[in-house]
Structures are given as C-alpha cells and as structure tokens.
Design an enzyme around this catalytic site. Structure first.
Site, PDB file in Angstrom:
ATOM      1  CB  CYS B  33      -0.917   0.030   1.217  1.00 29.27           C
ATOM      2  SG  CYS B  33      -1.917  -1.436   1.365  1.00 29.27           S
ATOM      3  CG  ASP B  35       1.346   4.654   3.583  1.00 29.07           C
ATOM      4  OD1 ASP B  35       1.908   5.725   3.401  1.00 29.07           O
ATOM      5  OD2 ASP B  35       0.255   4.342   3.075  1.00 29.07           O
ATOM      6  CB  CYS B  59       3.652   9.819   0.552  1.00 31.45           C
ATOM      7  SG  CYS B  59       2.271   9.757   1.675  1.00 31.45           S
ATOM      8  CB  CYS B 103      -0.540   9.395   6.385  1.00 33.62           C
ATOM      9  SG  CYS B 103      -0.244   9.048   4.651  1.00 33.62           S
TER      10      CYS B 103
END
Lengths: 387, 126
Positions: B33, B35, B59, B103
C-alpha cells in the site's frame, strides 16, 4: 533557478514560436471562416500551418485536423471512428498502457456495447505482435497503440502493428503525443490511418493539437456546431495555437538530429551515473528503444512522492508513478503492467530531459537524486530489514 | 497541497532512528500500500515514554505524521499516549489533504502497536 526535468508533462513554448503567434491574438484577430479580405488572409495562414504539420509526418494537408490537444484528438479518433464504423463491427484492440484519453474513451464505448481488447505488454513495455494477431476478430474495426509510452518511454513497433492491421483490413490509430519531435514519423511508411499529437509537448503552445485522419477513414465528429475543420471539429479555430503548432512541428523536425543526439547523450549519462552510484534500483522500460529524454527508475525501499518532493525542495521538477501522488492511491497502471510489484512501483521517478537542459543541470540532478535516495533510505524500515 | 508544518516535518523529521534496547516496538502498514511505520519506545518504571524513534517508508504525509506523533507522545505516560488520535496528529500538522488522512491513522496505530508490544513484554516478564 528551476531545474526542469518533466518535459514529458509539458515543454516551454519557444520564444520565436510565440512571436509568430502574437499577431493573430491582436492585429490579425479575424475569424478565418469569414470571407472578407483580412479573414481570407488569416485563413490562408491557417492552411499554411496545416501544410507544415502535414509535411512533418508525410501526410497531405487535407488529412490534418486541428483540435484542442492530445486528449481531444484521442477521443475523436477512438469514439468518432467507432461511431462512424459501428455497422462494420464493434471490436477495438488497444494496449493496457495507453494514455487515459484512449483507455477511458474505450471504457465509454464498452458501456455502449462495443467490445475492447486491452493487449498486455512485456517487462519492457512492448506489446506482443502474436497476441495482437490472436486478438483480431471478424468484427475488429480499429487497433490503437501508442507510438511511445509517456511514463517509461518505450517506443512500440508501430510500423509492424500498422502492417498487421492492414493485412486484416483494420484501421490503425496511434497516439503519438509523446513521440512527435522525438521519433521520426512517416504516416505512409508506418501504415498509420490516424495519429494524435499535442502542441505543447514539442515546444509549441498548449490548447492545440492535431488528429491526422488518412483519406478514406471515416470519423464522426464529436461536437456539433459549425462546419469548421471540414465538418470534423466544430468551433472557431484557435488561430494563434494553430499557427504555433505548425511552426513548432516544423522546427522540431528541422532540429531533430541535433536535439535527439544531445538529449540522448544527457539521458544515457544520467542513467549510467545513477546505476553506478545507487544500488537496488530498476530501470523501467527498454534500454535502447525508448524516448530520447526518458529515464524512469524504481528506487527500492522508498516512496516516489517523497523523492519528488525532496527534489522539489532543491528546485528540481520530476514526476512519479507513486500512488501517493494520485487520487486513487493505486500506483501507476503502466508500471504494474510491466510487472513491477506494488511496493516497487511506489518508488518510481520519471525524469524527462528536454532540449534546454544542460550537462550542469543533469550533474546537479544526479547528485540530488543520490542524496535524496540516501536520506529516505536511512529513514526506511524496509531498507533496514533488507540490510 | 501540504501545509508548511507537514513540509517542515517531512523535510526535517524529528526522532528518526532506532532504539536498540527499546521497551516496545510497533510496525504497522504494508509495503504494497506504500506505507510502513515502525516505532520504538523507551519507557521508564513510571510508565513515562522517555524516548521514541521511528522509521517510515511512505509519502511526505506518512513521514510527517510519524514525526509529529513521536513529538506528541515523548514525555507522556503510556496511558496518555494511548489517547493520541489520528485527528489530533493531523490537526497538529495544520491538516492533511483528505486522501492522506490514512497516514495519520497509521501514526496512531504505530503508537498503539508499540505500546501493545511493551505491555505484552511486561506480561511475559511477570
């Protein structure tokens, strides 16, 4: 100073091209469809521009249709052709790495009862000619495969694809948006029936494109209105844009050898230095049959948006195939199509070198990429596990 | 697209690294995914988090939320740290774009996973 390495996204309009466009915004604003003297003179210049575009790809002037850009040209080619030829068949063949303007035009047609085969590609991004032949049906009317891919730069065997299409009496369209100015195009020799291009990819203006439609190829217009562009594309002509794209394509092919040689050298230098200095990377696309300016690397253990943004902080513009730069949270379908696993596709950076980039800029880019990759890897739990 | 605070924590992340003798370690997310966060906690006898380090694959917002979460729990008790919400992390960063809210969820989950690991270890010791 910005170091611009995203020339596949757009290019800077050349000043001399802009100069040639200017008078059509102001002093010579006349509508080319009117029949008084000033309009007739503008009309003549539009037709000269049509001739310039035609000459650049070995077409005839009356086979050149001006549009608003690559996406409109693709829509007109795919949908306009499908609608005009639905009595002949409902099957279209394209590839899975086409630009969204092609893929989504095909998806729209599928909702209306057309059937579409999306050809797979190999690990370098090439379609397979045997798969193409095997996909051809009695009711196949159109094959559309891009000349060169925007993300990984792979140059497809267009002439062969066109030959196969014609052997089966099928028309062939190619999206050449990325290829114009980087690949020599001869629509006769390459068996092309329709070709899309966009002005701003070769140092021309934005908002203008071309669809080449070979004589004898039926296409229904997509927007209704007046009879401009010989009834294929209604709407008052974008005269400054049309003048600009004509001069831009003429210039692109006049300077072709010089530019392509220089850009290819810079790209090969970037690729070899990155491969020398950074371990655990993958060069996406083919090593030789790729667009001169394109270099697309996957950097394992790190994520592309982070790389891109840290480079941005250093004044460098590049693009990424990472999910995190998209709205879908899926990484680039092109990178997945060449077989990259998701976690590696996430770490991809496309550099596209243009004619204005210098060796000094590429040196700065290389040093910056090395630094940024090291910084992010030092932060990555995946890198830590691997080492 | 990102707030200045997100960019600051992304470019200059706080508490990056590893704690070799950590009392709790939590890893959340999935490389597929895009992360993965790994969080290390050093916790004293009074259940105060005396040190925290992280490593993140992801990211800019994944790195920034990790960094911010470590700052927010450092010096807090374990119970206080458990109350950290993803919303609080996002707010402390002056907001995240909607597609990046996951996130901040990961950051909250990383803290919780590290504390869970700490508690599991304690249970086994006793």
């Amino acid at each position: 100073m910005i170091k611009y390495f995203d020339n596949a996204a757009t290019t800077a309009l050349d000043k001399d091209i802009l100069d040639k466009m200017m008078e059509y915004f102001t002093d010579r604003y006349f509508n080319p469809s009117s029949i008084y003297t000033p309009s007739i003179s503008v009309h003549k210049d539009v037709e000269e521009s049509r001739k310039r575009v035609a000459d650049a790809i070995n077409a005839k002037a009356e086979e050149i249709y001006f549009t608003s850009g690559g996406s409109e040209s693709d829509n007109l080619a795919i949908k306009g052709f499908a609608y005009a030829n639905r009595k002949k068949g409902k099957h279209i063949i394209t590839s899975c790495i086409e630009h969204p303007a092609i893929i989504n035009s095909c998806k729209s047609l599928e909702k209306e009862g057309f059937e579409v085969t999306y050809l797979s590609v190999d690990e370098n991004g090439f379609i397979k000619l045997d798969e193409l032949e095997n996909s051809i049906r009695e009711d196949t009317i159109l094959i559309s495969v891009m000349t060169a891919n925007n993300e990984i730069g792979t140059i497809e065997p267009i002439k062969e694809i066109g030959r196969i299409a014609h052997e089966h009496g099928i028309k062939f369209h190619t999206d050449a948006v990325q290829a114009i100015g980087s690949v020599k195009i001869d629509v006769e020799d390459m068996n092309i029936d329709m070709l899309s291009m966009s002005g701003h990819k070769f140092y021309g203006p934005k908002g203008v494109g071309v669809l080449y439609i070979k004589k004898g190829t039926n296409v229904t217009r997509m927007n209704d209105g007046g009879h401009q562009e010989r009834d294929k594309r209604s709407g008052t002509e974008n005269v400054p844009g049309i003048i600009g794209i004509g001069y831009a394509i003429e210039k692109a092919y006049k300077d072709f050898d010089k530019n392509v040689k220089r850009i290819t050298e810079l790209r090969d230098y970037y690729i070899s230095e990155i491969e020398k200095r950074i371990p655990d990377i993958i060069l996406n696309g083919d090593r030789t049959k790729r667009l001169p300016g394109n270099a697309n690397f996957s950097f394992k253990y790190i994520e592309g948006e982070s790389i891109m943004l840290l480079l941005d902080q250093k004044g460098i513009c590049v693009s990424t195939g990472s999910a995190c730069s998209s709205k879908t949270l899926e990484p680039s379908y092109v990178l997945l199509s060449i077989g990259l696993p998701h976690e590696i596709a996430h770490g991809s950076i496309r550099v596209s070198i243009g004619k204005h980039n210098t060796k000094e800029e590429v040196d700065y880019l290389i040093d910056s990429v090395v630094e940024v990759v090291e910084k992010l890897r030092a932060m990555s739990p995946l890198y830590e596990e691997e080492k | 697209m990102y707030s200045d605070k997100v960019m600051d924590h992304f470019e200059h992340p706080r508490n990056v690294g590893v704690i070799e003798d950590a009392d709790g370690v939590g890893t959340v997310g999935n490389p597929v995914c895009g992360d993965v966060m790994k969080m290390y906690l050093k916790i004293d006898d009074n259940e105060v988090i005396t040190d925290v380090k992280f490593k993140t694959f992801g990211c800019a917002s994944a790195i920034a939320t990790s960094s911010m979460a470590t700052e927010m729990i450092k010096g807090k008790t374990v119970d206080e740290a458990l109350e950290l919400t993803n919303k609080a992390v996002a707010e402390a960063l002056d907001g995240l774009p909607p597609v990046k809210m996951h996130c901040s969820v990961l950051a909250e989950e990383a803290v919780k996973a590290a504390i869970e690991d700490y508690r599991d270890k304690k249970l086994k010791e006793n």
